[in-house]
Enzyme design. Structure first.
Site, PDB file in Angstrom:
ATOM      1  N   ASP A 103       0.866  -1.166   0.000  1.00 32.76           N
ATOM      2  CA  ASP A 103       0.000   0.000   0.000  1.00 32.76           C
ATOM      3  C   ASP A 103       0.910   1.225   0.000  1.00 32.76           C
ATOM      4  O   ASP A 103       1.836   1.309   0.807  1.00 32.76           O
ATOM      5  CB  ASP A 103      -0.840  -0.011   1.285  1.00 32.76           C
ATOM      6  N   ASP A 205      -3.122   4.693  -2.430  1.00 29.40           N
ATOM      7  CA  ASP A 205      -4.236   5.206  -1.639  1.00 29.40           C
ATOM      8  C   ASP A 205      -4.778   6.504  -2.249  1.00 29.40           C
ATOM      9  O   ASP A 205      -4.009   7.354  -2.709  1.00 29.40           O
ATOM     10  CB  ASP A 205      -3.698   5.491  -0.224  1.00 29.40           C
ATOM     11  N   GLU A 268      -6.513   3.424  -5.996  1.00 24.05           N
ATOM     12  CA  GLU A 268      -7.788   3.457  -5.273  1.00 24.05           C
ATOM     13  C   GLU A 268      -8.530   4.700  -5.725  1.00 24.05           C
ATOM     14  O   GLU A 268      -8.073   5.832  -5.473  1.00 24.05           O
ATOM     15  CB  GLU A 268      -7.566   3.516  -3.754  1.00 24.05           C
ATOM     16  N   HIS A 329     -11.317  -3.066   3.284  1.00 15.45           N
ATOM     17  CA  HIS A 329     -11.260  -2.682   4.703  1.00 15.45           C
ATOM     18  C   HIS A 329     -12.010  -1.386   5.021  1.00 15.45           C
ATOM     19  O   HIS A 329     -12.058  -0.984   6.182  1.00 15.45           O
ATOM     20  CB  HIS A 329      -9.787  -2.546   5.112  1.00 15.45           C
ATOM     21  N   ASP A 330     -12.547  -0.734   4.008  1.00 14.52           N
ATOM     22  CA  ASP A 330     -13.314   0.499   4.236  1.00 14.52           C
ATOM     23  C   ASP A 330     -14.819   0.294   4.072  1.00 14.52           C
ATOM     24  O   ASP A 330     -15.593   1.236   4.247  1.00 14.52           O
ATOM     25  CB  ASP A 330     -12.890   1.587   3.232  1.00 14.52           C
TER      26      ASP A 330
HETATM   27  C1  NOJ Z   1      -8.286   5.073   1.885  1.00 13.82           C
HETATM   28  C2  NOJ Z   1      -7.957   3.930   2.776  1.00 13.82           C
HETATM   29  O1  NOJ Z   1      -8.389   2.734   2.186  1.00 13.82           O
HETATM   30  C3  NOJ Z   1      -8.594   4.198   4.102  1.00 13.82           C
HETATM   31  O2  NOJ Z   1      -8.554   3.097   4.966  1.00 13.82           O
HETATM   32  C4  NOJ Z   1      -7.931   5.398   4.714  1.00 13.82           C
HETATM   33  O3  NOJ Z   1      -8.568   5.734   5.904  1.00 13.82           O
HETATM   34  C5  NOJ Z   1      -7.984   6.598   3.755  1.00 13.82           C
HETATM   35  N1  NOJ Z   1      -7.674   6.257   2.422  1.00 13.82           N
HETATM   36  C6  NOJ Z   1      -6.998   7.646   4.175  1.00 13.82           C
HETATM   37  O4  NOJ Z   1      -5.699   7.194   3.902  1.00 13.82           O
END
Ligand code: NOJ
Length: 536
Positions: A103, A205, A268, A329-330
């Site tokens: 990541d 990210d 992402e 994970h989000d």
């Molecule tokens: C996206 C990530 O997947 C998430 O977990 C994170 O909180 C935010 N970006 C900030 O980095």
């Protein structure tokens, strides 16, 4: 499929498995997963047939956002181990012919990063311009109306230097200024550091956040905002994200990866399809895979899903390789979003659509979101907007390996509670059950990875209605497959109009359907899905 299978890149043929390191396996009994833990569990991933691993951040971090606030881009946080552990993980993976994707969080650092500490120290510090500092408006208020994704304003006042700094996420995560050439070079060096070690790629990210409007114009109001939504959604992030210049940066990152060859750049990006596909870049020199999150935001409805698949396929640039994601994970886990039975249909979809699939750890045993009591919430998004059920903790709970205390994840109480069903639903138990979710994943992955058609073949929609979708995968010189998925709970009936399909069911949501002969019409019970190897 327009070329022999061996001419496709590893990431086109492959499957990506996302590990959230805090929750995969704890090797030192501190209740938090770590690198040695991942190494201990590589046998599971190898058995499952996973060719590539993406691990969420493992760098030194104050953990305000659980590692997405990085204080040193080229180190390892002691919680996860040290650089020797990392090197061992990489070697172990490569010995098993598996790839490692890291990541990369280039949009922001931790406020504890030495770059920010310097930048903050005074207005004329050489690193001042590495971050986004701005004077207040004449009345002392922030420079514009931009909001933080995690709630509240995106500008934080610094009393010492009498300026605001911008943070798209927490105030502990100041955004870097990517218009500054030194920032860019520093991050490219970070990328090179890991590539030299042999890392196979990066998941970048919030790629679409990296450049903001030069004039810092106010974002417009979102007229469709409703109270249950995150505060951030009150505005449309027209000026704070997805600015044209971001594509130059992505292109430069890609060029660095290309210096090394055979490496993968994932972005992402949460944007509508027509904007998402621009991240493939001019002549496909941008991200190899701008993450496609279509399946995780839409209602689980056959007609909606079939039309977005077609929309996405149609919007891809020539030679732009597709990819599919069910959750991460989000987001809520797929099982919690669509239910256990439909989660089986969903994984057939994920593993038979054209393009690279990404699997989130634990989905292979149908793990579900775990309710975390208010006094145990860890996620800043949940803490900052209480009452909106926006915490991401439920999808980040420890992997359920077996029925021992703490599910085989750790010898001590884990950082997040484990699902109460763990003694019933875990890897050890499901491995011995011929009809478990795990067995289905295992079977589907083996099938996909042994059939060039399923790995890289073409996609052709055949039929859809409000209950079901059917499509064909085909490739010159290889078997043809018909996939029929009932996305409803009621029986559905498929009467092919143009061709009489004959073949053999080779995988299905339930065992009774396996090895069945198909000859013409197909009737499925609710929640059933089948993959048919056609006779011709
Ligand atoms: C996206 C990530 O997947 C998430 O977990 C994170 O909180 C935010 N970006 C900030 O980095």
């Amino acid at each position: 499929m327009d070329k022999p299978i061996n001419q496709y890149a590893w990431w086109q043929k492959g499957i990506i498995y996302q590990v959230y390191p805090r929750s995969f396996q704890d090797s030192n009994n501190d209740g938090i997963g770590d690198l040695q833990g991942i190494i201990q569990r590589l046998d599971h991933l190898q058995w499952l047939g996973i060719p590539a691993l993406w691990i969420s951040p493992i760098y030194p971090s104050p953990m305000a956002d659980f590692g997405y606030d990085i204080a040193d881009y080229t180190g390892i946080d002691p919680i996860f181990g040290n650089m020797d552990d990392f090197d061992e993980l990489l070697t172990e993976l490569h010995n098993r012919d598996m790839k490692l994707i890291l990541d990369l969080v280039p949009n922001h650092t931790s406020n504890q990063h030495p770059w920010f500490i310097e930048s903050k120290s005074s207005i004329d510090n050489p690193k001042r311009d590495w971050y986004i500092w701005h004077d207040p408006l004449p009345d002392g208020s922030p420079p514009n109306n931009w909001l933080s994704v995690f709630g509240g304003p995106a500008w934080e006042w610094d009393e010492n230097s009498k300026q605001f700094y911008y943070h798209a996420f927490l105030k502990e995560q100041p955004d870097l200024n990517w218009r500054n050439e030194e920032v860019k070079q520093a991050m490219m060096d970070v990328i090179r550091f890991w590539l030299k070690k042999g890392v196979d790629g990066f998941r970048v990210d919030v790629m679409w956040h990296m450049i903001k409007d030069k004039q810092f114009r106010d974002n417009p109001v979102n007229k469709d905002y409703e109270n249950h939504m995150a505060d951030y959604e009150k505005l449309l992030p027209v000026y704070s994200t997805d600015q044209p210049m971001v594509h130059d940066i992505v292109r430069e990152m890609r060029a660095v990866l290309d210096e090394f060859g055979n490496r993968l750049l994932i972005g992402e990006i949460y944007l509508p399809v027509h904007k998402l596909v621009t991240y493939y870049g001019h002549e496909n020199k941008g991200a190899h895979l701008p993450f496609n999150f279509l399946l995780l935001g839409l209602p689980w409805d056959a007609s909606v899903i079939s039309s977005v698949i077609d929309e996405y396929e149609g919007a891809l640039p020539e030679n732009g390789w597709p990819n599919w994601v069910l959750d991460n994970h989000d987001q809520s886990r797929i099982t919690s979003r669509v239910g256990f039975m439909q989660a089986k249909v969903a994984v057939i979809l994920l593993l038979t659509l054209r393009g690279t699939p990404t699997i989130y750890y634990g989905d292979e045993i149908g793990m579900r979101d775990v309710p975390i009591p208010f006094n145990e919430v860890m996620d800043p998004q949940g803490l900052n907007m209480p009452g909106k059920n926006l915490s991401r903790d439920p999808a980040r709970t420890p992997m359920q390996w077996d029925d021992s205390l703490y599910a085989g994840f750790s010898g001590s109480r884990p950082w997040l509670r484990i699902d109460k069903s763990y003694a019933r639903e875990n890897v050890a138990i499901q491995k011995n059950k011929p009809f478990s979710m795990l067995t289905l994943y295992h079977k589907l992955i083996a099938l996909r990875q042994s059939e060039p058609t399923l790995m890289v073949g073409d996609y052709k929609p055949v039929y859809s209605n409000n209950q079901m979708i059917a499509y064909i995968r085909h490739a010159e010189g290889s078997s043809r497959f018909l996939i029929v998925l009932n996305m409803s709970h009621r029986p559905c009936y498929f009467k092919p109009q143009h061709e009489v399909f004959t073949g053999q069911v080779v995988a299905a949501t339930i065992p009774e359907l396996e090895d069945m002969r198909i000859d013409g019409d197909i009737n499925l019970s609710g929640d059933e899905g089948i993959i048919i190897k056609l006779d011709n």
